[in-house]
Design a protein around this motif. Structure first.
Motif, short mmCIF file in Angstrom:
data_model
loop_
_atom_site.label_atom_id
_atom_site.label_comp_id
_atom_site.label_asym_id
_atom_site.label_seq_id
_atom_site.Cartn_x
_atom_site.Cartn_y
_atom_site.Cartn_z
N ARG A 24 10.60 86.09 18.27
CA ARG A 24 11.09 84.60 17.49
C ARG A 24 12.55 84.87 17.34
N ALA A 25 13.14 86.15 17.20
CA ALA A 25 14.67 86.38 17.30
C ALA A 25 15.40 86.08 18.44
N VAL A 26 14.51 86.73 19.67
CA VAL A 26 15.60 86.63 20.83
C VAL A 26 14.26 85.99 21.78
N PRO A 27 14.12 84.55 22.06
CA PRO A 27 12.98 84.05 22.62
C PRO A 27 13.04 84.59 24.46
N ALA A 28 14.26 85.07 24.74
CA ALA A 28 14.14 85.33 26.10
C ALA A 28 13.31 86.72 26.56
N THR A 29 13.15 87.45 25.26
CA THR A 29 12.50 88.71 25.72
C THR A 29 10.86 88.59 25.83
N ILE A 30 10.44 87.38 25.29
CA ILE A 30 9.03 87.16 25.48
C ILE A 30 8.40 87.37 26.58
#
Length: 440
Positions: free
Chosen positions: A270-276
């Motif tokens: 949620r904080a860093v969507p690119a990591t999903i």
């Protein structure tokens, strides 16, 4: 009786996911059916709408009201067990987890159930809560009778033999017909289930979907978006012996991985969507194959401590594979980043007017997002796919459908609304959600 003895509070109400809230004029916990009837009479005199509420596990505003909120805290416990008829009659506010444990002590069990058991029996059945099953249907389909207090205070006992027209629709009543105060469920002698959980490739699951459903009493799977990976679960009756998960291994799978580490992963996503996408690849490989055998509720249900918002649609069983491929393709071509797996289950056709499996074999496709994550774009895109396949939204989960659409996918929609018009012509139990999905 000139006043209610029911416990009254003025606390605001919020659902489990935190996406729906309400501030009723008063919240009341009646301790008996006569007290409840008095609450309804007083609300009607005061010109207030009334909504019963369970534990708030619905994601819609089905229970929201600015009038009188009825809490079922004091309407709990088992009224009777009939071993000849193989039924149990239980007060409407009883949580499923308490019912399951009590039945197990008596050597009994429900035939099928959903994957969580925090809900009250009335809340779960009124919204059509279900598990997965080749032959056994939702919790509501296991109802043999129910007690309903209507807008004018009348207490109706409903079954196939008594008030049958009401029974045909009230097993999934959305809180629109009255207040359910007791439910009689069919039960059977407690049995053992062997669960086989196994990672499997998305294309392999979909390629063998019909066979996997046909060969197992209960089949479900989770697909991890941004990957080609799934986790499958097959539950089948077993002669035993019982072999529950070990305390350590069970804690690692059900608490550490499925709740603890998953909570951290969702927060990071949620904080860093690119990591999903990277997290999804790791998550989909973290759960290993395992097999265990236990009594039904310990196999069907799992702890769900990571809070989320959910939308679920039932599509015709034969449309499931195509719909899932369309969802996967949509995610892959979009900028969406989806941290929660997509859950897929099945159900046989049943005979309840507003059941999502009414009159047709169904497959359920459920999408989730972590609490606090914007969900509209994802859910809208999935909903567009589901409605193209004549999908029926789960009554307790996020959707945007209205009465016109729903009347088109439920052949018996008019049967339900006719009974509602008779039992609650002044809409004592109405709210904005019911106005949208059932019409005026």
């Amino acid at each position: 009786m000139t006043h209610t003895d029911a416990r009254t509070t003025t606390n605001a109400w919020r659902n489990w996911a935190g996406n729906v809230s309400a501030r009723p004029v008063r919240a009341v916990s009646p301790a008996s059916v006569p007290e409840l009837a008095e609450v309804l009479r007083r609300a009607s005199e005061d010109g207030l709408r009334v909504k019963p509420v369970g534990t708030g596990h619905s994601f819609t505003a089905a229970a929201a009201t600015d009038g009188v909120l009825i809490r079922p805290d004091l309407l709990t416990g088992i009224r009777s067990i009939d071993r000849e008829a193989m039924t149990v009659t239980v007060e409407a506010g009883t949580p499923l987890k308490r019912l399951n444990a009590a039945l197990a002590r008596e050597g009994l069990s429900l035939t099928n159930m959903g994957d969580i058991m925090e809900q009250t029996v009335a809340g779960a059945t009124s919204t059509g809560t279900h598990g997965t099953g080749r032959d056994s249907a939702s919790i509501s389909a296991q109802i043999r009778a129910l007690e309903l207090v209507t807008a004018d205070g009348t207490v109706l006992t409903c079954s196939e033999k008594e008030n049958a027209d009401v029974f045909a629709v009230a097993r999934i009543g959305l809180g629109a017909l009255g207040v359910v105060t007791a439910i009689t469920f069919a039960v059977e002698p407690v049995f053992l289930l062997t669960a086989r959980e196994e990672p499997m490739a998305f294309d392999r699951v979909l390629g063998g979907f019909d066979e996997l459903v046909a060969e197992n009493e209960h089949f479900e799977f989770y697909w991890f978006p941004h990957t080609g990976n799934c986790n499958t679960k097959r539950n089948n009756r077993s002669a035993g012996p019982a072999a529950p998960p070990g305390k350590v291994s069970g804690w690692i799978e059900d608490e550490l991985l499925s709740n603890g580490i998953f909570q951290v992963a969702c927060s990071l996503g949620r904080a860093v969507p690119a990591t999903i996408p990277s997290i999804a690849k790791l998550s989909s490989r973290a759960l290993s194959a395992r097999t265990y055998t236990d009594i039904p509720y310990k196999v069907f249900t799992s702890p769900r401590r990571v809070r989320f918002v959910e939308m679920e649609y039932a599509v015709p069983r034969e449309a499931a594979v195509e719909a899932l491929r369309e969802v996967k393709a949509m995610v892959e071509r979009s900028p969406l980043r989806i941290s929660f797996p997509v859950e897929v289950r099945t159900a046989p056709a049943d005979d309840i007017a507003l059941s999502t499996a009414s009159g047709r074999e169904s497959a359920y496709i459920a999408v989730h997002l972590y609490k606090g994550t914007p969900y509209q774009a994802y859910f809208t895109a999935v909903e567009r796919i589901m409605t193209a396949h004549a999908g029926r939204p789960h009554w307790g989960k996020v959707n945007t459908r209205d009465a016109e659409y729903l009347a088109g996918v439920y052949p018996r929609f008019g049967e339900f609304t006719a009974v509602r018009d008779r039992l609650d012509p002044d809409r004592l139990f109405g709210n904005d959600y019911l106005r949208r999905v059932l019409g005026e």
